[in-house]
Design a protein around this motif. Structure first.
Motif, PDB file in Angstrom:
ATOM      1  N   PHE A  16       0.845  -1.195   0.000  1.00  0.00           N
ATOM      2  CA  PHE A  16       0.000   0.000   0.000  1.00  0.00           C
ATOM      3  C   PHE A  16       0.887   1.253   0.000  1.00  0.00           C
ATOM      4  O   PHE A  16       0.689   2.182  -0.785  1.00  0.00           O
ATOM      5  CB  PHE A  16      -0.910  -0.050   1.237  1.00  0.00           C
ATOM      6  N   ALA A  17       1.897   1.251   0.868  1.00  0.00           N
ATOM      7  CA  ALA A  17       2.825   2.386   0.951  1.00  0.00           C
ATOM      8  C   ALA A  17       3.553   2.601  -0.374  1.00  0.00           C
ATOM      9  O   ALA A  17       3.745   3.729  -0.821  1.00  0.00           O
ATOM     10  CB  ALA A  17       3.839   2.150   2.068  1.00  0.00           C
ATOM     11  N   LYS A  18       3.937   1.505  -1.011  1.00  0.00           N
ATOM     12  CA  LYS A  18       4.670   1.576  -2.278  1.00  0.00           C
ATOM     13  C   LYS A  18       3.825   2.236  -3.366  1.00  0.00           C
ATOM     14  O   LYS A  18       4.312   3.063  -4.135  1.00  0.00           O
ATOM     15  CB  LYS A  18       5.086   0.168  -2.703  1.00  0.00           C
ATOM     16  N   GLN A  19       2.554   1.859  -3.406  1.00  0.00           N
ATOM     17  CA  GLN A  19       1.640   2.442  -4.408  1.00  0.00           C
ATOM     18  C   GLN A  19       1.496   3.944  -4.214  1.00  0.00           C
ATOM     19  O   GLN A  19       1.418   4.703  -5.175  1.00  0.00           O
ATOM     20  CB  GLN A  19       0.251   1.798  -4.304  1.00  0.00           C
ATOM     21  N   ILE A  20       1.459   4.362  -2.955  1.00  0.00           N
ATOM     22  CA  ILE A  20       1.324   5.798  -2.682  1.00  0.00           C
ATOM     23  C   ILE A  20       2.633   6.523  -2.973  1.00  0.00           C
ATOM     24  O   ILE A  20       2.652   7.543  -3.664  1.00  0.00           O
ATOM     25  CB  ILE A  20       0.879   6.029  -1.224  1.00  0.00           C
ATOM     26  N   ALA A  21       3.728   5.969  -2.485  1.00  0.00           N
ATOM     27  CA  ALA A  21       5.032   6.623  -2.637  1.00  0.00           C
ATOM     28  C   ALA A  21       5.366   6.883  -4.101  1.00  0.00           C
ATOM     29  O   ALA A  21       5.979   7.893  -4.445  1.00  0.00           O
ATOM     30  CB  ALA A  21       6.119   5.785  -1.979  1.00  0.00           C
ATOM     31  N   ALA A  22       4.925   5.967  -4.975  1.00  0.00           N
ATOM     32  CA  ALA A  22       5.230   6.092  -6.405  1.00  0.00           C
ATOM     33  C   ALA A  22       4.644   7.371  -7.012  1.00  0.00           C
ATOM     34  O   ALA A  22       5.118   7.823  -8.057  1.00  0.00           O
ATOM     35  CB  ALA A  22       4.693   4.870  -7.148  1.00  0.00           C
ATOM     36  N   HIS A  23       3.631   7.933  -6.368  1.00  0.00           N
ATOM     37  CA  HIS A  23       2.952   9.094  -6.952  1.00  0.00           C
ATOM     38  C   HIS A  23       3.107  10.369  -6.137  1.00  0.00           C
ATOM     39  O   HIS A  23       2.412  11.350  -6.375  1.00  0.00           O
ATOM     40  CB  HIS A  23       1.467   8.777  -7.132  1.00  0.00           C
ATOM     41  N   LEU A  24       4.008  10.344  -5.171  1.00  0.00           N
ATOM     42  CA  LEU A  24       4.181  11.546  -4.344  1.00  0.00           C
ATOM     43  C   LEU A  24       4.975  12.601  -5.101  1.00  0.00           C
ATOM     44  O   LEU A  24       5.722  12.296  -6.022  1.00  0.00           O
ATOM     45  CB  LEU A  24       4.845  11.189  -3.014  1.00  0.00           C
ATOM     46  N   PHE A  25       4.800  13.839  -4.712  1.00  0.00           N
ATOM     47  CA  PHE A  25       5.416  14.972  -5.407  1.00  0.00           C
ATOM     48  C   PHE A  25       5.874  15.988  -4.356  1.00  0.00           C
ATOM     49  O   PHE A  25       5.401  15.942  -3.201  1.00  0.00           O
ATOM     50  CB  PHE A  25       4.402  15.593  -6.376  1.00  0.00           C
ATOM     51  N   PRO A  26       6.769  16.915  -4.716  1.00  0.00           N
ATOM     52  CA  PRO A  26       7.226  17.913  -3.734  1.00  0.00           C
ATOM     53  C   PRO A  26       6.034  18.713  -3.204  1.00  0.00           C
ATOM     54  O   PRO A  26       5.212  19.185  -3.982  1.00  0.00           O
ATOM     55  CB  PRO A  26       8.160  18.815  -4.548  1.00  0.00           C
ATOM     56  N   GLY A  27       5.943  18.801  -1.907  1.00  0.00           N
ATOM     57  CA  GLY A  27       4.852  19.557  -1.293  1.00  0.00           C
ATOM     58  C   GLY A  27       3.636  18.714  -0.942  1.00  0.00           C
ATOM     59  O   GLY A  27       2.667  19.227  -0.390  1.00  0.00           O
ATOM     60  N   ALA A  28       3.676  17.414  -1.266  1.00  0.00           N
ATOM     61  CA  ALA A  28       2.536  16.532  -0.963  1.00  0.00           C
ATOM     62  C   ALA A  28       2.350  16.416   0.555  1.00  0.00           C
ATOM     63  O   ALA A  28       3.323  16.381   1.314  1.00  0.00           O
ATOM     64  CB  ALA A  28       2.750  15.155  -1.570  1.00  0.00           C
ATOM     65  N   ILE A  29       1.108  16.358   0.973  1.00  0.00           N
ATOM     66  CA  ILE A  29       0.783  16.244   2.398  1.00  0.00           C
ATOM     67  C   ILE A  29      -0.119  15.033   2.607  1.00  0.00           C
ATOM     68  O   ILE A  29      -1.170  14.906   1.962  1.00  0.00           O
ATOM     69  CB  ILE A  29       0.062  17.509   2.911  1.00  0.00           C
ATOM     70  N   ILE A  30       0.315  14.148   3.493  1.00  0.00           N
ATOM     71  CA  ILE A  30      -0.476  12.970   3.822  1.00  0.00           C
ATOM     72  C   ILE A  30      -0.905  13.083   5.273  1.00  0.00           C
ATOM     73  O   ILE A  30      -0.064  13.216   6.170  1.00  0.00           O
ATOM     74  CB  ILE A  30       0.350  11.673   3.638  1.00  0.00           C
ATOM     75  N   GLY A  31      -2.199  13.054   5.530  1.00  0.00           N
ATOM     76  CA  GLY A  31      -2.720  13.099   6.891  1.00  0.00           C
ATOM     77  C   GLY A  31      -3.128  11.707   7.325  1.00  0.00           C
ATOM     78  O   GLY A  31      -3.857  11.026   6.605  1.00  0.00           O
ATOM     79  N   LEU A  32      -2.645  11.279   8.487  1.00  0.00           N
ATOM     80  CA  LEU A  32      -2.968   9.940   8.983  1.00  0.00           C
ATOM     81  C   LEU A  32      -3.844  10.028  10.228  1.00  0.00           C
ATOM     82  O   LEU A  32      -3.610  10.847  11.113  1.00  0.00           O
ATOM     83  CB  LEU A  32      -1.690   9.169   9.328  1.00  0.00           C
ATOM     84  N   LYS A  33      -4.849   9.149  10.261  1.00  0.00           N
ATOM     85  CA  LYS A  33      -5.820   9.130  11.344  1.00  0.00           C
ATOM     86  C   LYS A  33      -6.044   7.680  11.744  1.00  0.00           C
ATOM     87  O   LYS A  33      -6.024   6.793  10.887  1.00  0.00           O
ATOM     88  CB  LYS A  33      -7.103   9.711  10.738  1.00  0.00           C
ATOM     89  N   GLY A  34      -6.266   7.434  13.010  1.00  0.00           N
ATOM     90  CA  GLY A  34      -6.486   6.068  13.490  1.00  0.00           C
ATOM     91  C   GLY A  34      -5.997   5.959  14.923  1.00  0.00           C
ATOM     92  O   GLY A  34      -5.098   6.706  15.326  1.00  0.00           O
ATOM     93  N   GLU A  35      -6.591   5.035  15.664  1.00  0.00           N
ATOM     94  CA  GLU A  35      -6.241   4.868  17.076  1.00  0.00           C
ATOM     95  C   GLU A  35      -4.768   4.524  17.263  1.00  0.00           C
ATOM     96  O   GLU A  35      -4.092   4.106  16.322  1.00  0.00           O
ATOM     97  CB  GLU A  35      -7.095   3.750  17.689  1.00  0.00           C
ATOM     98  N   LEU A  36      -4.328   4.651  18.487  1.00  0.00           N
ATOM     99  CA  LEU A  36      -2.986   4.227  18.874  1.00  0.00           C
ATOM    100  C   LEU A  36      -2.818   2.757  18.482  1.00  0.00           C
ATOM    101  O   LEU A  36      -3.700   1.950  18.765  1.00  0.00           O
ATOM    102  CB  LEU A  36      -2.859   4.365  20.398  1.00  0.00           C
ATOM    103  N   GLY A  37      -1.738   2.429  17.800  1.00  0.00           N
ATOM    104  CA  GLY A  37      -1.504   1.041  17.409  1.00  0.00           C
ATOM    105  C   GLY A  37      -2.175   0.634  16.109  1.00  0.00           C
ATOM    106  O   GLY A  37      -2.126  -0.535  15.721  1.00  0.00           O
ATOM    107  N   SER A  38      -2.781   1.605  15.419  1.00  0.00           N
ATOM    108  CA  SER A  38      -3.447   1.250  14.156  1.00  0.00           C
ATOM    109  C   SER A  38      -2.433   1.076  13.027  1.00  0.00           C
ATOM    110  O   SER A  38      -2.704   0.379  12.046  1.00  0.00           O
ATOM    111  CB  SER A  38      -4.502   2.297  13.790  1.00  0.00           C
ATOM    112  N   GLY A  39      -1.282   1.717  13.143  1.00  0.00           N
ATOM    113  CA  GLY A  39      -0.243   1.525  12.133  1.00  0.00           C
ATOM    114  C   GLY A  39       0.185   2.790  11.406  1.00  0.00           C
ATOM    115  O   GLY A  39       0.795   2.719  10.338  1.00  0.00           O
TER     116      GLY A  39
END
Ligand SMILES: Nc1ncnc2c1ncn2[C@@H]1O[C@H](COP(=O)(O)OP(=O)(O)O)[C@@H](O)[C@H]1O
Ligand SMILES: [Mg+2]
Length: 149
Positions: A16-39
């Protein structure tokens, strides 16, 4: 655009990370949400690896921000401590900079984020199967489009 994916193992999280990383660009912002221990930190470690970062990525809970050098700079933030505060202007230069920002607990600083970010919510903890909701408009729409289980 929104998509829901199922991630059953660490290696699927890596994919999943690889698929996202392949399309990242300068200035991209990824927001992560999820309980403690979700990953959230685990996902960030995999993103870092796919951005060519060799350094070990650890949770920046106490420092709020750590930056790494890769194909693109990576700014890893954990803004848990900013709950009820809502912003930290020292983060501005990073969030609006030329690297990739990955922000754990991003809703806590929503007021200082731009209109468009890539939102990733992880449901499930510990050894459970993860359900991941990914949402992105504007420059993030194609990233969501290309994701597959
Ligand atoms: N499929 C999976 N995806 C992410 N983490 C997983 C998965 N399966 C087991 N884990 C484990 O769950 C824990 C997640 O912790 P962490 O990434 O620190 O969460 P958070 O940053 O959201 O608090 C880690 O110990 C990780 O090894
Ligand atoms: Mg974390």
């Amino acid at each position: 655009m929104q998509k829901t994916l199922t991630v059953r193992s660490l290696s699927e999280m890596d994919r999943f990370a690889k698929q996202i990383a392949a399309h990242l660009f300068p200035g991209a912002i990824i927001g992560l949400k999820g309980e403690l221990g979700s990953g959230k930190t685990t996902l960030t470690k995999y993103l870092a690896r796919h951005l060519g970062i060799q350094e070990t990525v650890n949770s920046p809970t106490f420092t709020i921000l750590k930056d790494y050098r890769g194909l693109l700079p990576l700014y890893h933030m954990d803004v848990y401590r900013l709950e009820g505060i809502g912003y930290d202007y020292e983060l501005d230069d990073f969030i609006y900079g030329q690297g990739v920002s990955v922000i754990e607990w991003f809703p806590y600083i929503s007021e200082m984020l731009p209109e468009h970010i890539l939102e990733i919510e992880i449901l499930g903890q510990n050894d459970q199967v993860r359900t991941i909701h990914v949402k992105g408009e504007g420059p993030y729409e194609t990233i969501v489009q290309t994701l597959s289980d």
